[in-house]
Design a protein around this motif. Structure first.
Motif, mmCIF file in Angstrom:
data_model
loop_
_atom_site.group_PDB
_atom_site.id
_atom_site.type_symbol
_atom_site.label_atom_id
_atom_site.label_comp_id
_atom_site.label_asym_id
_atom_site.label_seq_id
_atom_site.Cartn_x
_atom_site.Cartn_y
_atom_site.Cartn_z
ATOM 1 N N PHE A 175 -16.871 22.224 -10.257
ATOM 2 C CA PHE A 175 -16.294 22.772 -11.486
ATOM 3 C C PHE A 175 -14.875 23.293 -11.230
ATOM 4 C CE2 PHE A 175 -15.560 26.489 -14.249
ATOM 5 C CZ PHE A 175 -15.606 25.860 -15.479
ATOM 6 N N ILE A 176 -14.697 24.021 -10.110
ATOM 7 C CA ILE A 176 -13.380 24.580 -9.781
ATOM 8 C C ILE A 176 -12.347 23.472 -9.575
ATOM 9 C CG2 ILE A 176 -12.064 25.918 -8.096
ATOM 10 C CD1 ILE A 176 -13.913 27.593 -9.875
ATOM 11 N N VAL A 177 -12.706 22.456 -8.804
ATOM 12 C CA VAL A 177 -11.776 21.347 -8.541
ATOM 13 C C VAL A 177 -11.516 20.560 -9.820
ATOM 14 C CG1 VAL A 177 -11.444 19.191 -7.255
ATOM 15 C CG2 VAL A 177 -12.429 21.185 -6.112
ATOM 16 N N SER A 178 -12.523 20.464 -10.681
ATOM 17 C CA SER A 178 -12.359 19.752 -11.951
ATOM 18 C C SER A 178 -11.265 20.378 -12.807
ATOM 19 C CB SER A 178 -13.677 19.741 -12.736
ATOM 20 O OG SER A 178 -14.653 18.996 -12.072
ATOM 21 N N LEU A 179 -11.125 21.686 -12.730
ATOM 22 C CA LEU A 179 -10.080 22.364 -13.505
ATOM 23 C C LEU A 179 -8.696 21.855 -13.103
ATOM 24 C CD1 LEU A 179 -11.405 26.059 -13.436
ATOM 25 C CD2 LEU A 179 -11.690 24.343 -15.238
ATOM 26 N N TYR A 180 -8.526 21.588 -11.810
ATOM 27 C CA TYR A 180 -7.258 21.044 -11.320
ATOM 28 C C TYR A 180 -7.096 19.589 -11.766
ATOM 29 C CZ TYR A 180 -3.787 19.169 -8.075
ATOM 30 O OH TYR A 180 -2.699 18.540 -7.532
ATOM 31 N N VAL A 181 -8.205 18.830 -11.674
ATOM 32 C CA VAL A 181 -8.168 17.416 -12.073
ATOM 33 C C VAL A 181 -7.873 17.284 -13.568
ATOM 34 C CG1 VAL A 181 -9.494 15.249 -12.202
ATOM 35 C CG2 VAL A 181 -9.738 16.760 -10.223
ATOM 36 N N PHE A 182 -8.431 18.195 -14.370
ATOM 37 C CA PHE A 182 -8.153 18.192 -15.816
ATOM 38 C C PHE A 182 -6.641 18.191 -16.064
ATOM 39 C CE2 PHE A 182 -12.319 20.638 -16.842
ATOM 40 C CZ PHE A 182 -13.031 19.465 -16.730
ATOM 41 N N LYS A 183 -5.966 19.070 -15.323
ATOM 42 C CA LYS A 183 -4.521 19.227 -15.515
ATOM 43 C C LYS A 183 -3.770 17.966 -15.095
ATOM 44 C CE LYS A 183 -0.704 22.346 -14.376
ATOM 45 N NZ LYS A 183 -0.287 23.557 -13.630
ATOM 46 N N LYS A 184 -4.164 17.387 -13.967
ATOM 47 C CA LYS A 184 -3.491 16.202 -13.454
ATOM 48 C C LYS A 184 -3.680 14.996 -14.367
ATOM 49 C CE LYS A 184 -1.624 15.998 -9.989
ATOM 50 N NZ LYS A 184 -0.196 16.246 -9.658
ATOM 51 N N THR B 13 -7.668 15.602 -22.950
ATOM 52 C CA THR B 13 -7.680 16.344 -24.212
ATOM 53 C C THR B 13 -8.571 17.575 -24.047
ATOM 54 O OG1 THR B 13 -9.608 15.161 -25.076
ATOM 55 C CG2 THR B 13 -7.428 14.197 -25.500
ATOM 56 N N PHE B 14 -8.379 18.535 -24.917
ATOM 57 C CA PHE B 14 -9.179 19.759 -24.862
ATOM 58 C C PHE B 14 -10.668 19.449 -25.054
ATOM 59 C CE2 PHE B 14 -11.397 23.156 -27.133
ATOM 60 C CZ PHE B 14 -11.260 24.185 -26.218
ATOM 61 N N GLU B 15 -10.977 18.521 -25.976
ATOM 62 C CA GLU B 15 -12.372 18.168 -26.259
ATOM 63 C C GLU B 15 -13.059 17.598 -25.020
ATOM 64 O OE1 GLU B 15 -9.817 17.349 -28.095
ATOM 65 O OE2 GLU B 15 -10.179 18.420 -29.992
ATOM 66 N N ASP B 16 -12.344 16.722 -24.296
ATOM 67 C CA ASP B 16 -12.924 16.124 -23.092
ATOM 68 C C ASP B 16 -13.090 17.164 -21.983
ATOM 69 O OD1 ASP B 16 -13.130 13.644 -24.230
ATOM 70 O OD2 ASP B 16 -11.209 12.923 -23.458
ATOM 71 N N GLY C 74 -16.497 20.157 -18.654
ATOM 72 C CA GLY C 74 -16.609 21.490 -18.060
ATOM 73 C C GLY C 74 -17.922 22.161 -18.424
ATOM 74 N N THR C 75 -18.347 22.000 -19.690
ATOM 75 C CA THR C 75 -19.605 22.606 -20.146
ATOM 76 C C THR C 75 -20.800 21.995 -19.422
ATOM 77 O OG1 THR C 75 -18.678 23.046 -22.330
ATOM 78 C CG2 THR C 75 -21.086 23.034 -22.136
ATOM 79 N N ILE C 76 -20.768 20.681 -19.207
ATOM 80 C CA ILE C 76 -21.865 20.005 -18.513
ATOM 81 C C ILE C 76 -21.994 20.534 -17.082
ATOM 82 C CG2 ILE C 76 -22.642 17.798 -17.541
ATOM 83 C CD1 ILE C 76 -21.429 16.450 -20.035
ATOM 84 N N ILE C 77 -20.859 20.597 -16.362
ATOM 85 C CA ILE C 77 -20.891 21.078 -14.978
ATOM 86 C C ILE C 77 -21.293 22.547 -14.917
ATOM 87 C CG2 ILE C 77 -19.517 21.525 -12.918
ATOM 88 C CD1 ILE C 77 -20.072 18.628 -13.233
ATOM 89 N N ALA C 78 -20.703 23.371 -15.797
ATOM 90 C CA ALA C 78 -21.025 24.808 -15.803
ATOM 91 C C ALA C 78 -22.496 25.029 -16.125
ATOM 92 C CB ALA C 78 -20.146 25.531 -16.827
ATOM 93 N N GLY C 79 -23.025 24.247 -17.075
ATOM 94 C CA GLY C 79 -24.442 24.358 -17.430
ATOM 95 C C GLY C 79 -25.347 24.005 -16.263
ATOM 96 N N MET C 80 -24.967 22.972 -15.515
ATOM 97 C CA MET C 80 -25.747 22.585 -14.339
ATOM 98 C C MET C 80 -25.710 23.666 -13.272
ATOM 99 S SD MET C 80 -24.740 18.544 -14.063
ATOM 100 C CE MET C 80 -25.660 18.277 -12.555
#
Length: 216
Positions: free
Chosen positions: A148-157, A161-164, A169-175
Motif C-alpha cells: 500500500f505504501i509503495v503504491s502511493l508512490y506508484v500512483f504519483k508516477k 485518476t483519483f477514482e483509480d 488503494g481501498t482494495i489494498i487497505a481493506g486486505m
C-alpha cells in the motif's frame, strides 16, 4: 548445505505478494510493459525467475520486520494474556517482562516434556499450527501494508485518476485490515491456548500435591 523448501515458501509468499501487487498495478497502466513480455517467451521466463528469486529475500526482510515489531516488542501483551488464564499465577520476574516471557516458555516446554506421548504430541502439534498461522498472517499483513505504501508512490508516477487511486488503494487497505484482524484473532487464540494448558499443568500439579499431603 541442505535448505528446507518450507522456508523458501514461507519467506517467498510475502515477498511475491508484495512484488506482484506492485507489478500488477504498474502493468495495468503501462500496456507496453505487458507487451514486451507477451511477445518474447524468453524474456517472460527470465522475468518470472527474477521475481521468484527476488521475492525470497524481500519476504525474509518482511519476516524480520514482523518479528521485531509485532512479536519481540509485544511480549508485554503476550505475558499478560497468557498469565490471565493461569489461576493464581504469581509473576517470577515482576519488573522484567523479557525474563518473565522466557520463564513462561521454559514452563511450557518443561511441562510438555512430562506428559505422556499421545497428549504431548497433540498439544505440541496444535500449538505449532496456531503459532505458524499467527506468524503467516502477521508477515502477510506487513507485506500488504508495504504494498500500500509503495503504491502511493506508484500512483504519483503513473498519474492515475483519483477514482483509480481510490479503488486500488481501498482494495489494498481493506486486505491489510482484514489480514491484521485475523492475525489478532489467532495471536490471542494461541496465547489463550498456551495459558489454559499452563493453568492445567501448574494447578493440577499443586492440587495433586495438596491431596497427597492431606492423605499423609
Amino acid at each position: 548445505m541442505k535448505f528446507d523448501t518450507k522456508y523458501l515458501i514461507r519467506w517467498g509468499i510475502p515477498g511475491w505478494v508484495f512484488l506482484l501487487s506492485i507489478l500488477f498495478l504498474y502493468g495495468t497502466y503501462h500496456s507496453s510493459f505487458i507487451k514486451v513480455f507477451s511477445s518474447d517467451p524468453i524474456k517472460l521466463l527470465s522475468f518470472v525467475v527474477a521475481v521468484a528469486s527476488i521475492g525470497v529475500p524481500v519476504g525474509y526482510i518482511f519476516h524480520q520486520l514482523y518479528f521485531g515489531l509485532f512479536w519481540v516488542m509485544s511480549k508485554t501483551k503476550g505475558v499478560k494474556y497468557i498469565t490471565k488464564h493461569i489461576e493464581g499465577y504469581q509473576r517470577k520476574f515482576p519488573n522484567d517482562v523479557d525474563e518473565e516471557y522466557y520463564h513462561l516458555e521454559y514452563l511450557w516446554q518443561s511441562e510438555l516434556s512430562l506428559l505422556e506421548q499421545t497428549k504431548r504430541d497433540y498439544i505440541a502439534e496444535r500449538y505449532r499450527h496456531l503459532l505458524s498461522t499467527t506468524h503467516s498472517l502477521g508477515v502477510l499483513g506487513v507485506s500488504l501494508f508495504w504494498s500500500f505504501i509503495v503504491s502511493l508512490y506508484v500512483f504519483k508516477k503513473l498519474e492515475m485518476t483519483f477514482e483509480d487511486r481510490f479503488t486500488y488503494g481501498t482494495i489494498i487497505a481493506g486486505m491489510v485490515v482484514l489480514i491484521f484482524l485475523n492475525y489478532l484473532y489467532y495471536s490471542e487464540k494461541t496465547q489463550a491456548f498456551q495459558g489454559m494448558f499452563l493453568n492445567e499443568f501448574i494447578n493440577d500439579k499443586e492440587r495433586n500435591k495438596e491431596r497427597k499431603q492431606q492423605q499423609n
